[in-house]
Structure formats: C-alpha cells, structure tokens
Design an enzyme around this catalytic site. Structure first.
Site, PDB file in Angstrom:
ATOM      1  N   HIS A  48      29.180  46.013  88.070  1.00  0.00           N
ATOM      2  CA  HIS A  48      29.484  44.773  87.318  1.00  0.00           C
ATOM      3  C   HIS A  48      30.667  44.982  86.380  1.00  0.00           C
ATOM      4  CE1 HIS A  48      25.349  43.436  88.467  1.00  0.00           C
ATOM      5  NE2 HIS A  48      25.077  44.717  88.278  1.00  0.00           N
ATOM      6  N   SER A 107      59.939  45.056  84.408  1.00  0.00           N
ATOM      7  CA  SER A 107      60.032  43.634  84.105  1.00  0.00           C
ATOM      8  C   SER A 107      61.450  43.326  83.665  1.00  0.00           C
ATOM      9  CB  SER A 107      59.046  43.297  82.977  1.00  0.00           C
ATOM     10  OG  SER A 107      59.498  42.168  82.252  1.00  0.00           O
ATOM     11  N   LYS A 155      57.387  47.489  80.376  1.00  0.00           N
ATOM     12  CA  LYS A 155      56.434  47.314  81.475  1.00  0.00           C
ATOM     13  C   LYS A 155      56.621  48.320  82.597  1.00  0.00           C
ATOM     14  CE  LYS A 155      53.600  44.698  81.852  1.00  0.00           C
ATOM     15  NZ  LYS A 155      53.574  43.314  82.332  1.00  0.00           N
ATOM     16  N   GLU A 204      49.410  45.937  94.006  1.00  0.00           N
ATOM     17  CA  GLU A 204      49.120  44.492  94.054  1.00  0.00           C
ATOM     18  C   GLU A 204      49.489  43.931  95.434  1.00  0.00           C
ATOM     19  OE1 GLU A 204      49.751  42.713  89.696  1.00  0.00           O
ATOM     20  OE2 GLU A 204      51.498  43.771  90.426  1.00  0.00           O
TER      21      GLU A 204
END
Ligand code: ARG
Length: 455
Positions: free
Chosen positions: A155, A277, A283, A290
């Site tokens: 969870h 970025s 970043k 992804e």
C-alpha cells in the site's frame, strides 16, 4: 493511378487508402519476402514446375535482390501496392516471364504470412536475447547489493525489511517467467503457411513439408483453412507475451522513479541517465524510466488494437488483417527497445546504502519483533497485540542490524537466501537453448540465401 499485380488500376485516393501505412511496415518485410520466395521456389522445383535452369536463374536473381534489399536499393515505393508487388516487379525486370512464374501455387495471402512468421520468429529470438540480458543485469545488481537492506512496501507504506538484492532478483525471476508465453508464441509462429495459397490449397503436388524445412520452420500449418484465421491469433499471442514483459519493466521503472526521488533517496540516477529541465536548473529527471513505464501502456494498446481488428472476422482471408501489421511491429519494436534500455540502465543505478539501511528501523521491524517473541514461546496473536499496543504508545521495536535481518531470512527466496546461483544457471541454460535455435534458423536460411551461416 497505381499498377497492381492483379491488373487493376486503382485511383490514387483508393490506392492510398487501401495501402494506408502498410508500405511502411512492408519495408521491414522485403528481406523476408525474398527469403520466403526462395523457399517457395524450392517447392516448385521439387514438383517439377520450375526446371533446373529456371530454378537456378530465379535463385540467382533472388539473391541479388536480397543484397539490394539489404543495401536499401530495393524497397517498397509509393507506386507498389505492397512488398509482394515490389518484389515481383523487380523479378520481372530481371527475368521477364520467369519472374511471374514463381507466383505459381501461391497467393499473397500465404506469402504475407510466411513473411510475417519469419519476421516474428527473428524478432522473438532477438527479444528473448534482450530479455536474458536484462535478467542477467538484474541478477548482477542483486549480487552487488545483496547485503543492502531497505524497507519493503505494501500500500506504499513501509511493511517489512527487504533488500536491494531481493528486489532486483525478484524482477530477474519475473522476466524469466515471461519466457514461458514468449516460448509458446515462438512455437506457434514456427510453422509454415506456404501451400495454403489463398486459404484453400492448390491443385498442384506441392511438398509443403520440404518447403517448411528449407525455411527453417519446425512444422507445416496442416489444414489450409486454418492458416488465415491463425494470423490474428498469432499477433495476439505475440503481443500478450510482450505485454507481460512490459508489465514487469513498467513496474521496475516505476519503482526506480519512486526510489530515486528526493523523498526516498535509495537509488541514484547517474548523469548519463538523468534528463534536465529547461527552467529548473537543479532537476535530474527519470525520463528514461518514465518512458519505459509509458511504453508498457503502448504495448497494451497494440494488444487491444490487434484483438479489435482480428476478433470479429469470419474464417478466411480478409483485407482487415493487413491492419494487424502496425500493432504487431510497433509492439515488437517497443518491447525490444524497452529491454535494451533497461539492460543498459540497470547496471548504472547507484545505491545509497546508508539511506536504505536507515529506513529499516522503527516500526518497520514490528513484525520481526512479534516473531522474535513467538520464537521465544509466546502465542502469535498475543505477541502481535502486545507489539501493536507498544507501537501505539510510541515504543519502537528494538533495532536490528543488517546481519541479523538477513540471517533471520534464510528460507527459500528470502532476503538472506536469494538463490542467485540458481537464477544465473537458469539464464545460462536459456541462453544456450536460444543460441542453438538461432544457429538452426540461420543455417536453414543460409542454405537458401547463400550467406555464410546467417540469413
Ligand atoms: N497487404 C496484404 C496484407 O497484409 C497482403 C495480402 C493481400 N492479399 C489480398 N488478397 N489482397 O494482408
């Protein structure tokens, strides 16, 4: 207007609509269309339909065409209805009437299927190799970090102690499971459709088994009416097998994204894997992972597309089946790309062992404490209630060191007993099987193409 094999002249819009993006996919089939034609010619020669001299001239022209296909000089152009038209045009240019004769006893319906089956077999063997590389990379990562504990989550809350080794070896094993549906798809694909022609066979004495052997197929698709309906099922079987690979790689990617975030800090992305970025100078983004997660979804989309196109047709050939090429080839490319990138990225992942170990303290050891009391003779539920009450009152279970945590988990598949040796052996055995299969396929094709040991 567009010239066709069947003598029709299609208006430009109709030709464009019926071809769709098929010519793009067919460009990947040019070599296989030539190889399939070399195989079919063997059958025609054995049946006495092609004389020895004709067979020889045809074989030589096909081998020259193969060289041109490999160099890019022979491809499917906008003027061709499909790859089969492009090849026949080329053979007619080189051989005149003999170039048309090779279509005796064949339809484009079984021709495209032999192309697709050879192509898919070749790609599935490549995917299998990439999958074994990826599984091996995960075993290596597990071996390097087998003594780095971190929390296991359920969870998305800290559950019990786990380890980087346990996590990585779990994915290595999952990928080996994915070989099972891949194997099943390979078995299905490894049968020759040639001789079924449009779907009902031909009134000619063709030796279908001989042609199948020459093309390196394990068997013939026996009943000629079973051939065309097998097309959609095959695509779905392949894409369903790839879906499982995407499923595992997508989860792995998601874990890496999460565990390498500032909030976790367990894993570190090296500069060569992290993207930046355009506005935020600090970043370091996990785009590689992804896009692996997203590609898992793309494979699922391909699977749905194939099911939707093929699922509602009656038996026999239908032009609808052409639209299976896109999802099939996109799915194969996607899966292969994901595996290649994952096996490249996994060895480069950094592990911050201090941050990992520091997260395995406090209440994540509550179950260990319950079971310590059980080993001391307390009944399980009583010990559970006692520890639960302590946790509620803010009394943390006593800390445990990495050695203690691992030493207490020696049952099969536990963090202290990963079985990496067995996993490594399983990968090596699979790899030997794959090499044997590749060699047999290459040897069969070399007999047709005249290549040194490979098609
Ligand atoms: N492009 C077609 C396909 O992929 C080739 C077979 C065409 N057969 C036909 N009868 N029109 O299915």
């Amino acid at each position: 207007m567009s010239e066709t094999l069947w003598g029709g002249k299609l208006a430009g819009e109709v030709a464009a609509y019926t071809a769709g993006d098929d010519r793009v996919w067919d460009r990947r089939l040019v070599e296989w269309d030539i190889v399939g034609t070399l195989g079919h010619a063997e059958g025609l020669a054995a049946a006495g339909i092609l004389g020895a001299d004709e067979h020889e001239r045809l074989r030589a022209a096909l081998r020259r065409a193969l060289a041109d296909a490999r160099s890019g000089a022979l491809t499917v152009t906008a003027g061709d209805e499909d790859v089969h038209t492009a090849l026949e045009r080329r053979l007619v240019r080189d051989l005149g009437e003999l170039g048309e004769k090779v279509h005796t006893g064949r339809s484009r319906n079984d021709q495209v299927l032999v192309d697709l089956r050879l192509y898919v077999k070749d790609r599935l063997l490549a995917v299998t190799g990439r999958l074994l590389d990826t599984s091996q990379a995960l075993v290596d990562l597990a071996r390097r970090h087998r003594r780095v504990v971190w929390p296991g989550y359920t969870h998305q809350r800290r559950a019990m102690p786990s380890s980087v080794g346990l996590w990585a070896a779990g994915f290595a094993e999952a990928l080996l499971d994915d070989l099972e549906p891949l194997e099943a798809a390979l078995r299905l694909v490894d049968r020759s459709p040639l001789g079924s022609a449009a779907g009902f066979g031909v009134p000619l004495p063709l030796d279908r088994a001989l042609v199948a052997r020459r093309l390196g197929f394990a068997a013939v698709q026996h009943n000629v009416t079973a051939v065309q309906p097998s097309r959609g099922k095959l695509d779905v079987a392949v894409l369903a097998a790839l879906w499982q690979i995407g499923y595992d790689l997508g989860k792995l990617a998601f874990d890496v994204i999460l565990f390498s975030s500032e909030e976790f800090g367990f894993l570190e992305l090296p500069a060569e894997l992290a993207t930046g970025s355009s506005i935020m100078p600090q970043k370091r983004n996990p785009d590689v992972f992804e896009l692996t997660r997203a590609r898992a979804g793309v494979i699922e989309g391909c699977l749905h597309e194939a099911m939707a196109v093929a699922g509602k047709l009656p038996s026999g050939y239908h032009r609808d089946l052409q639209m299976l090429k896109g999802p099939l080839m996109r799915g194969l490319n996607t899966a292969e790309g994901m595996l290649t990138m994952t096996s490249f990225a996994i060895p480069k992942l950094g592990v911050n062992r201090e941050v990992c170990a520091a997260a395995v303290g406090g209440d994540v050891l509550a179950t260990d404490e319950v079971l310590r009391r059980v080993r001391g003779g307390e009944p399980f539920r009583a010990a559970y209630r006692a520890v639960a009450a302590e946790v509620r009152d803010g009394v943390h279970p006593p800390p445990l060191g990495t050695d203690e945590i691992l030493a207490a988990r020696t049952h099969a598949g536990g963090a202290g007993n990963l079985g990496l040796g067995e996993l490594g052996t399983a990968i090596r055995t699979r790899r030997r099987g794959l090499e044997r299969r590749r060699a047999a396929f290459a040897a069969a094709l070399a007999g047709l193409t005249g290549d040194e040991g490979g098609g």
